[in-house]
Enzyme design. Structure first.
Site, PDB file in Angstrom:
ATOM      1  N   PRO A   1      -7.791  -2.192  23.319  1.00 35.21           N
ATOM      2  CG  PRO A   1      -7.013  -3.658  23.954  1.00 35.21           C
ATOM      3  CD  PRO A   1      -8.058  -3.259  22.538  1.00 35.21           C
TER       4      PRO A   1
ATOM      5  NE  ARG B   1      -3.761   6.515  35.390  1.00 31.43           N
ATOM      6  CZ  ARG B   1      -4.613   5.860  36.898  1.00 31.43           C
ATOM      7  NH1 ARG B   1      -4.038   5.143  37.790  1.00 31.43           N
ATOM      8  NH2 ARG B   1      -6.276   5.541  36.927  1.00 31.43           N
TER       9      ARG B   1
ATOM     10  CE1 TYR C   1      -8.779  11.170  34.574  1.00 30.60           C
ATOM     11  CE2 TYR C   1      -6.556  10.003  34.421  1.00 30.60           C
ATOM     12  CZ  TYR C   1      -7.114  10.524  33.493  1.00 30.60           C
ATOM     13  OH  TYR C   1      -7.094  10.981  32.937  1.00 30.60           O
TER      14      TYR C   1
ATOM     15  CB  CYS D   1       6.142  25.710  43.046  1.00 30.02           C
ATOM     16  SG  CYS D   1       6.000  26.762  44.127  1.00 30.02           S
TER      17      CYS D   1
END
Length: 414
Positions: free
Chosen positions: A264, A302, A306, A332
């Site tokens: 994990p 993220r 994603y 930018c």
């Protein structure tokens, strides 16, 4: 989606350490680890922390102290793990698309090797024969869930040796007398359906009978944590019960008790992380109200990478009238943390907090736009510790060499 640090404490940390700032709660990491241990209680189980999720040396030391092993994917992570105090045999090295020289370096360091490529396995066999045992990573061709960019067990994935290549795999092992002491799979992140995970696990267990010298089987991880209010994560208690029974039955048939291994990363650290930013500007356009903060996807990639959702708290004005904002950064380029997000009224100077900021954020941070990386603070035993200081311009220039002399008295003609 945990939120256990009091608002006043987070505001105090932002004031003392400045923003942007990553804050990690060791108590939540321990709680997540204990939950896994309890879910698999009575099993011969080992958890290897996947340090690519959050690779600070002090976080590695924390998990070493808890009793985990370490899952690594680069030789640099291997070396950091050894620096953190892990014994070589507590570290599993699972690289992808690396030169055989990197694997040879890991062998010299004494860590356990996991190979996911037939070509590399042939090179490994040519060098070591049966003198160095190896784990083999298989691809079960299972879509276990999550965004396509973090799903790794499907048929188009670059990871693992296809289960349809077992005959070729066996030829290589026989020819070079390679000793396989472990089998491995990892289907990706955000696994919610326990039964889908178990189907992949059963494929690996069925395959295990082809190998007579196994000591452990590593089922990876990818356990889902909740990001949205009311969202569910992987029911690890159900997984522990079903997986435990399945693995016990397998060991009885195999004739030997093997170790059950998981690795994990996000599960252990995601909910332990908080990211604090300051609102620089409120900008009204004809269609949108933007809250522009003093960070960007250079620190918190993220959402842009994603399409990930991260819950946002307005620490400075939690009881304000709810309004709709698009929260953006200072890079930018299109740099959006949240689109059309309801938040208590946001004002310039407010401190916002992103939850689930422990996994795949600082470890994926960059210096894009020549921006500096934030500090990291660990809360442990009621005390806050600075575990990584904020970068300076000198840090940014540390690897740059001064070659200005080559340009002296030389002008390019246009």
């Amino acid at each position: 989606m945990n939120h256990q640090i009091p608002t006043e404490q987070l505001l105090d940390l932002a004031d003392r350490y400045g923003t942007p700032l990553f804050v990690y709660d060791a108590g939540i990491m321990k709680k997540q680890y204990d939950r896994l241990c309890n879910a698999f209680k009575g099993q011969r189980v080992k958890f290897n922390y996947a340090c690519k999720a959050l690779g600070n040396l002090n976080v590695m030391r924390l998990f070493k102290n808890m009793g985990t092993g370490l899952d690594t994917v680069s030789i640099e992570e291997v070396k950091l793990g050894l620096m953190a105090g892990f014994e070589p045999q507590e570290i599993l090295f699972t690289p992808n698309c690396v030169d055989i020289g990197e694997i040879a370096e890991a062998v010299e360091l004494g860590v356990r090797i996991n190979i996911d490529n037939l070509s590399v396995l042939e090179q490994f066999g040519g060098r070591y024969g049966n003198s160095v045992p190896v784990c083999v990573r298989m691809n079960p061709h299972i879509m276990a869930g999550g965004h396509q960019k973090i799903s790794t067990g499907h048929i188009d994935s670059k990871f693992g040796i296809s289960i349809h290549q077992v005959r070729h795999l066996q030829r290589i092992l026989k020819h070079y007398h390679i000793r396989v002491n472990g089998l491995h799979m990892h289907t990706g992140s955000d696994i919610l359906d326990v039964d889908v995970f178990l189907r992949g696990a059963q494929i690996l267990l069925d395959l295990a009978f082809e190998f007579s010298d196994l000591e452990y089987i590593d089922f990876g991880s990818g356990f889902k944590v909740p990001y949205r209010p009311g969202e569910k994560g992987t029911h690890v208690e159900e997984l522990g019960e079903k997986m435990g029974a399945m693995f016990k039955d397998f060991c009885n048939q195999y004739g030997k008790e093997l170790s059950l291994v998981f690795e994990p990363g996000k599960w252990l650290v995601s909910e332990a992380g908080y990211f604090l930013v300051k609102v620089n500007v409120i900008k009204h356009t004809t269609a949108t109200v933007f809250a522009g903060v003093n960070s960007g996807f250079n620190h918190f990639i993220r959402p842009m990478f994603y399409d990930a959702y991260h819950h946002i708290l307005n620490l400075s004005n939690p009881l304000g009238t709810e309004r709709i904002y698009t929260v953006v950064g200072y890079i930018c380029e299109t740099d959006t943390f949240a689109w059309d997000r309801p938040l208590p009224e946001v004002r310039e100077g407010d401190i916002l907090c992103f939850l689930n900021a422990g996994a795949y954020l600082y470890s994926m941070a960059s210096n894009y736009n020549a921006r500096l990386k934030p500090a990291e603070v660990l809360l442990y035993g009621g005390t806050d510790y600075l575990i990584s200081r904020r970068q300076t311009l000198d840090d940014l220039l540390a690897t740059t060499l001064d070659c200005s002399k080559i340009f002296e008295n030389q002008l390019y003609e246009h």
